[in-house]
Design a protein around this motif. Structure first.
Motif, PDB file in Angstrom:
ATOM      1  N   PHE A 134       0.833  -1.206   0.000  1.00 51.03           N
ATOM      2  CA  PHE A 134       0.000   0.000   0.000  1.00 51.03           C
ATOM      3  C   PHE A 134       0.871   1.261   0.000  1.00 51.03           C
ATOM      4  O   PHE A 134       2.084   1.190   0.140  1.00 51.03           O
ATOM      5  N   ASP A 135       0.205   2.409  -0.158  1.00 52.97           N
ATOM      6  CA  ASP A 135       0.940   3.666  -0.206  1.00 52.97           C
ATOM      7  C   ASP A 135       0.917   4.319   1.168  1.00 52.97           C
ATOM      8  O   ASP A 135      -0.026   5.034   1.515  1.00 52.97           O
ATOM      9  N   TRP A 136       1.949   4.046   1.953  1.00 50.55           N
ATOM     10  CA  TRP A 136       2.080   4.677   3.264  1.00 50.55           C
ATOM     11  C   TRP A 136       3.110   5.795   3.153  1.00 50.55           C
ATOM     12  O   TRP A 136       3.997   5.745   2.294  1.00 50.55           O
ATOM     13  N   SER A 137       3.009   6.756   4.046  1.00 53.17           N
ATOM     14  CA  SER A 137       3.951   7.884   3.991  1.00 53.17           C
ATOM     15  C   SER A 137       5.341   7.427   4.439  1.00 53.17           C
ATOM     16  O   SER A 137       5.509   6.383   5.058  1.00 53.17           O
ATOM     17  N   ARG A 138       6.323   8.238   4.137  1.00 56.28           N
ATOM     18  CA  ARG A 138       7.700   7.933   4.530  1.00 56.28           C
ATOM     19  C   ARG A 138       7.797   7.748   6.053  1.00 56.28           C
ATOM     20  O   ARG A 138       8.385   6.786   6.534  1.00 56.28           O
ATOM     21  N   ASP A 139       7.182   8.669   6.795  1.00 55.66           N
ATOM     22  CA  ASP A 139       7.242   8.566   8.260  1.00 55.66           C
ATOM     23  C   ASP A 139       6.605   7.275   8.749  1.00 55.66           C
ATOM     24  O   ASP A 139       7.132   6.605   9.633  1.00 55.66           O
ATOM     25  N   GLU A 140       5.453   6.956   8.154  1.00 49.39           N
ATOM     26  CA  GLU A 140       4.760   5.721   8.574  1.00 49.39           C
ATOM     27  C   GLU A 140       5.604   4.493   8.262  1.00 49.39           C
ATOM     28  O   GLU A 140       5.670   3.560   9.064  1.00 49.39           O
ATOM     29  N   LEU A 141       6.237   4.488   7.107  1.00 49.62           N
ATOM     30  CA  LEU A 141       7.051   3.330   6.726  1.00 49.62           C
ATOM     31  C   LEU A 141       8.264   3.178   7.641  1.00 49.62           C
ATOM     32  O   LEU A 141       8.596   2.072   8.075  1.00 49.62           O
ATOM     33  N   ILE A 142       8.888   4.308   7.934  1.00 54.50           N
ATOM     34  CA  ILE A 142      10.069   4.228   8.802  1.00 54.50           C
ATOM     35  C   ILE A 142       9.668   3.765  10.201  1.00 54.50           C
ATOM     36  O   ILE A 142      10.317   2.907  10.796  1.00 54.50           O
ATOM     37  N   ARG A 143       8.531   4.275  10.678  1.00 58.58           N
ATOM     38  CA  ARG A 143       8.019   3.838  11.986  1.00 58.58           C
ATOM     39  C   ARG A 143       7.666   2.354  11.956  1.00 58.58           C
ATOM     40  O   ARG A 143       7.975   1.599  12.872  1.00 58.58           O
ATOM     41  N   PHE A 144       7.023   1.951  10.865  1.00 64.30           N
ATOM     42  CA  PHE A 144       6.605   0.554  10.708  1.00 64.30           C
ATOM     43  C   PHE A 144       7.823  -0.375  10.778  1.00 64.30           C
ATOM     44  O   PHE A 144       7.834  -1.353  11.530  1.00 64.30           O
ATOM     45  N   TYR A 145       8.864  -0.062  10.025  1.00 65.74           N
ATOM     46  CA  TYR A 145      10.027  -0.951  10.003  1.00 65.74           C
ATOM     47  C   TYR A 145      10.826  -0.877  11.311  1.00 65.74           C
ATOM     48  O   TYR A 145      11.496  -1.824  11.691  1.00 65.74           O
ATOM     49  N   GLU A 146      10.724   0.242  12.015  1.00 63.70           N
ATOM     50  CA  GLU A 146      11.336   0.333  13.342  1.00 63.70           C
ATOM     51  C   GLU A 146      10.653  -0.673  14.265  1.00 63.70           C
ATOM     52  O   GLU A 146      11.314  -1.403  15.010  1.00 63.70           O
ATOM     53  N   GLU A 147       9.335  -0.747  14.164  1.00 60.09           N
ATOM     54  CA  GLU A 147       8.553  -1.685  14.963  1.00 60.09           C
ATOM     55  C   GLU A 147       8.868  -3.125  14.532  1.00 60.09           C
ATOM     56  O   GLU A 147       9.070  -4.013  15.355  1.00 60.09           O
ATOM     57  N   VAL A 148       8.942  -3.321  13.211  1.00 58.09           N
ATOM     58  CA  VAL A 148       9.202  -4.644  12.657  1.00 58.09           C
ATOM     59  C   VAL A 148      10.576  -5.164  13.097  1.00 58.09           C
ATOM     60  O   VAL A 148      10.754  -6.362  13.339  1.00 58.09           O
ATOM     61  N   ALA A 149      11.534  -4.242  13.246  1.00 59.91           N
ATOM     62  CA  ALA A 149      12.877  -4.647  13.668  1.00 59.91           C
ATOM     63  C   ALA A 149      12.834  -5.375  15.013  1.00 59.91           C
ATOM     64  O   ALA A 149      13.666  -6.238  15.290  1.00 59.91           O
TER      65      ALA A 149
END
Lengths: 306, 337
Positions: A10-25
């Motif tokens: 999906f099309d998530w914003s840059r901030d959302e993606l960076i936050r998402f992958y921080e959580e995923v880490a």
């Protein structure tokens, strides 16, 4: 059996993606696919952002793979394929162009990084798997519509390392046309990035109200969540080596936790489906695996073994 | 825009012998066909060729100095592979001028067993860029690629400049709005794999029910459309259905009922260096095949007689649009996406 996280569709914003992958880490996932599969017009992440996210995830102990676009129809899109080939990660090919751009044979220069045949490569049968093995492909993610019997047959006769799409809205089609833009009377060329308004896509219902498809830019996904959470024992038995969960906007940690417990034998199928159902707005489906229509759902809690 | 020396080839559909003859009699350079089983992507009941019929069709074509191609362009699963090999063997044995193939294993089989045959890459392989095309050329020696309907004419031209593989593009007829060979909509709703079985929205799953003046069309029980009085629909598929968007609007969310008609862009397509024009519709009648073949033949000939003064004549447009089963003409993405 490994637990993997597919690319964000999906099309998530840059901030959302960076936050998402921080959580995923911090999640208990073995392998993570990053990069853009759906649309070259999405602008959230630069190639340097993708590299930084991948490096961050590797530091957290994850195996990282970068996925290619599924539809490559011009020089701009070929450039995107070439740009991911410069990253220090293995590549998941979702278009045949990848196999021509990135060396797949590990005996030649540049061929050591590994190229994987993704779910949008039409790997339907044993001769196709053998051909791909012959050019150096080490892992295949089978097309989503293959039944258990078909996947098992392919693994049995080739020994290929196989991953299956195991949870999420399942990709059903790609087009040159942007269906989200179409909903706003715009063409893809005149796209105003309306995808951003639908972080899990735009659900379409039939004229009598049944949710059936999800519009996501130039792609169409299912409305319901395709899940094989009830079939983990089964998948292991036929020799599947990894199960993929597909990113969703909410409850990702819960979904991952359920799958981790299932893989570790700490949660049964019925309990898993109960939890996952709470995170699936438009319900569950998995018929394809059971050689039925993909939209159907067969589950252990319904008295039929998954 | 240069005039190419080699005249563009006109490739026409046939689902049976009468259609094949109608195509040839009306000016086709080539007729493309398939066997009457799951090995081709238009596997509909009562359609396509037996071994004997194809033999007769090829004889008819040879007598007229024309060619026949045969599509073996679906994706076998499990132990059914022998059927696809048999289709390849039969087509080669009968002397088809080219095989239209899509699947990696079938491509490999055909190339290894028959090093000299002409192989065309089917639209079902969805090779939409010169790197993918080069991949298939290197491994299977493809002579031509049928381009997926995802390219603008400008993109076709740029692609053509980067490959020696011939290109064939769709010119007229029914339109898959989603990329062929990678569309699971029908399979999702019915469980019958379009890619393996060779049929989208198979008729055994389609039902029409009249309710109070409305026509409800379902696919395996899923409502695809609810037509009011006076509304018409082409053959029902998921992509041609009507759905409710989140804002409550009921819409043809994927495409209006429309058919491709590039007559007005013919000079641009020829100018882009395309080698062959394909008419869709192996499932259509011989009357359709004859009509659209004749019109496109006239249009092509008219262009080559005087490229500068080519104009799509009203009677051609009316003649083709009348065959579109109530759907309206479109240029697809040929002009712009």
């Amino acid at each position: 059996m490994k637990l993997t996280l597919g690319p964000v569709l999906f099309d998530w914003s840059r901030d959302e993606l960076i936050r998402f992958y921080e959580e995923v880490a911090g999640m208990d996932i073995d392998r993570i696919y990053i990069g853009e599969v759906i649309c070259a017009k999405k602008r959230s992440l630069e190639i340097s952002d993708i590299e930084a996210i991948g490096t961050r995830l590797e530091r957290a102990g994850k195996e990282v793979v970068v996925s290619s676009l599924a539809v490559v129809s011009n020089e701009n899109e070929l450039e995107m394929v070439r740009s991911i080939s410069t990253l220090p990660f293995p590549v998941e090919a979702n278009d045949m162009s990848v196999f021509n751009i990135i060396p797949t044979d590990s005996s030649i220069a540049g061929g050591q990084r590994g190229v994987i045949a993704g779910p949008h490569i039409t790997t339907y049968n044993v001769p196709a798997v053998k051909f791909l093995q012959g050019i150096g492909v080490k892992r295949v993610i089978f097309p989503v519509e293959l039944s258990k019997e078909s996947v098992a047959y392919n693994i049995l006769h080739t020994g290929i390392e196989a991953e299956v799409f195991a949870h999420g809205k399942v990709p059903l089609a790609f087009s040159w046309r942007c269906y989200t833009s179409r909903a706003y009377n715009l063409s893809k060329t005149r796209c105003q990035f309306h995808c951003r308004r639908y972080p899990d896509g735009m659900v379409l219902r039939t004229m009598d109200g049944e949710p059936v498809f999800t519009v996501n830019g130039t792609s169409i996904l299912s409305a319901s969540i395709y899940t094989l959470a009830g079939c983990i024992e089964d998948l292991r038995e036929i020799g599947v080596s990894a199960v993929r969960v597909s990113p969703q906007y909410r409850d990702m940690a819960r979904v991952v936790a359920v799958f981790r417990k299932r893989l570790d034998g700490e949660m049964g199928p019925i309990e898993a489906i109960e939890v996952l159902r709470e995170t699936a707005g438009e319900g569950l489906c998995n018929g394809w695996y059971h050689a039925q229509a993909g939209k159907e759902y067969v589950g252990p809690e319904l008295g039929a073994l998954g | 825009m240069g005039v190419h020396m080699k005249k563009i080839e006109l490739v026409c559909p046939a689902g049976n012998l009468p259609s094949l003859k109608a195509a040839i009699d009306n000016g086709a350079d080539v007729v493309y066909t398939g066997f009457n089983d799951a090995t081709n992507a238009r596997n509909f009941e009562g359609l396509n060729f037996t071994h004997g019929e194809l033999k007769e069709g090829i004889s008819y074509a040879i007598r007229s100095g024309k060619k026949v191609y045969l599509a073996v362009n679906t994706f076998p699963q499990m132990d059914s592979y022998h059927q696809w090999r048999r289709s390849v063997d039969s087509a080669v044995g009968l002397g088809a001028d080219a095989l239209i193939l899509a699947e990696l294993g079938v491509l490999r089989y055909a190339r290894e067993k028959y090093p000299d045959i002409n192989i065309h890459l089917s639209v079902q392989a969805s090779a939409s860029n010169y790197e993918s095309i080069d991949f298939y050329r290197r491994h299977f020696g493809i002579k031509r690629v049928v381009l997926p309907r995802v390219l603008t004419v400008e993109e076709m031209e740029l692609l053509g400049e980067r490959t020696d593989v011939e290109t064939e593009v769709f010119a007229l007829g029914g339109l898959c709005i989603n990329i062929e060979g990678r569309c699971y909509l029908s399979s999702f709703v019915t469980g019958a794999s379009t890619n393996t079985e060779g049929a989208c929205s198979p008729s055994r799953f389609v039902q029409f029910a009249n309710e109070g003046g409305h026509l409800r069309i379902t696919l395996n029980g899923l409502l695809l459309n609810d037509l009011g009085p006076g509304e018409v629909s082409p053959y029902p598929t998921c992509c041609k259905g009507r759905y409710i968007r989140p804002d409550g609007e009921i819409a043809y969310a994927f495409e209006e009922p429309e058919s491709l008609n590039i007559l007005e862009m013919l000079p641009d397509v020829i100018g882009a260096g395309v080698d062959a024009l394909k008419i869709e519709g192996r499932q259509r009648t011989k009357a359709y095949v004859g009509t659209v073949t004749r019109i496109l033949r006239d249009a092509i000939d008219s262009y080559y007689r005087d490229p500068q003064r080519y104009i799509a004549r009203d009677e051609w447009l009316a003649g083709t649009n009348a065959t579109f089963e109530g759907s309206r003409p479109t240029l697809g993405c040929y002009l712009e996406k």
